[in-house]
Design an enzyme around this catalytic site. Sequence first.
Site, short mmCIF file in Angstrom:
data_model
loop_
_atom_site.label_atom_id
_atom_site.label_comp_id
_atom_site.label_asym_id
_atom_site.label_seq_id
_atom_site.Cartn_x
_atom_site.Cartn_y
_atom_site.Cartn_z
N ASP A 1 -2.64 -3.72 -3.99
CA ASP A 1 -3.36 -4.04 -2.60
C ASP A 1 -4.12 -2.77 -2.37
OD1 ASP A 1 -4.14 -5.37 -0.64
OD2 ASP A 1 -2.36 -5.27 0.54
N ASP B 1 -3.90 1.01 4.83
CA ASP B 1 -4.62 -0.10 5.32
C ASP B 1 -4.00 0.19 6.93
OD1 ASP B 1 -5.92 -1.19 3.23
OD2 ASP B 1 -4.56 -2.91 3.28
N ARG C 1 -14.34 -1.01 0.28
CA ARG C 1 -13.36 -0.63 1.34
C ARG C 1 -12.94 0.85 1.83
NH1 ARG C 1 -8.94 -5.54 1.35
NH2 ARG C 1 -10.54 -7.42 1.06
N ASP D 1 0.82 -1.19 -0.10
CA ASP D 1 -0.19 0.08 -0.14
C ASP D 1 0.92 1.34 0.02
OD1 ASP D 1 -1.83 -1.86 0.72
OD2 ASP D 1 -1.25 -1.66 2.90
#
Length: 444
Positions: free
Chosen positions: A253, A257, A309, A214
């Site tokens: 990805d 996160d 997300r 990320d």
Amino acid sequence: MRRRSSFALSAVCAAAALTGMTGHVSAQPQRHLPDPGRQTLAAKDGWASYSTGTTGGSTARPGQVRVVRTRDQLAAAVTGDLPKIVYVKGTIDGNVDSRNKRLTCDDYATGGYSLPAFLTAYDPATWGRVDPSGPLEEARKASALRQKERVEIPVGANTTIVGLEGARIKGANLVLRDVDNVIVRGIEFQNAFDCFPAWDPNDGEFGEWNAEYDPISLYGATHVWIDHNTLNDGDMPDSEQPTHFGRVYQVHDGLLDITHGSDLVTVSWNRFTDHDKVMLIGHSDSSTLDTRKLRVTLHHNLFTKMGQRTPRVRFGQVDVYNNHYAESSGEPYLYSWGVGVQSAIVAEHNAFTLPADIDPADVIEYWKGTAIHAADNRVDGASTDLLAAYNAAYDPDLSPDVGWTPTRRRAVHRSRDVPRLVRAAAGADRLSRPGRIALAGSGG
């Protein structure tokens, strides 16, 4: 019932100025704008202001202030736990060697690895629904490790990383692992891509390609403020990736996160664009690290053309308010708020701009959670009860009782004002910077 697993500031600037938000746009020109490297998170500005607050490297001595222009300069400047301020100048590429020469995926490949050979060896039609194994899979792992050593950049505690005007970090992954008190502001992050994604034939019904990296990753990090950044896939969007084994060859990805027991995080005034899996809060349904942690605030962020997300949550008490979600017709979209195991999301005063082919019921997604509090949200300017829309369309019903009420909100705007306010003030290029920043004693 179904179940499924020179921009115009005008009034917008005046509204921002009235809130007293440090570092954001103001109604009047400022002759003495503060140095964003010395700024700290304001009191009551989200979960990162809780307890000791978040000050980053604001107390850094002159010898701990650096201007960096390359990957290795950045990696060296952010190490250690002494207070430090790191100013990013120009574009930093993570995929370079020690001489700052560009590295391609072929440069990382070792052990005889090649993608065509991998695709031939592990085609489910001949290999079956079995995890790849053997010399070629080991070569993929070894190649991936070589890239990882370059693109991952560990960040130490008590650090502020701030972009000078036009700053960009591409192809790199800032990793905040078990550190406290970090600020990242004013940088455009582009295309943290994985040259060697793993094939998992048993991920979902058809199998999936799974990538690492990320732009920013939090593992066990606490007191983190992520503010006024822009995060995207740059010139390598998912829409242009090929299909292998019947699935998109996913080289990305997340964008940000927050996992493995991270806690006390504020994500404010950022611009997230053109990406699929954006923000995961909590990494596993069974994690014991995450219980009573993962307290995160998201406010005044712009999410455009996001697949899913924004965020997906497990365990955490997550406050999602005054964000603008703007989707486009024909773009892949699954959901915005993922209600995971023991999650407690409060989602209030947000605004959605949705095309006709996205049902407001699909904003919420069930991921084994039981509750989400969603109030005073608007869809295309109309007040919309998003939880009621979800419960009317899907099973199981979710409760509005999440067991807590946010108290750390510095300024809350009316949901009807959110689109124009956030579009005007979110993103790396909207961070207020003085025309000249005193960098006496800095290195680089």
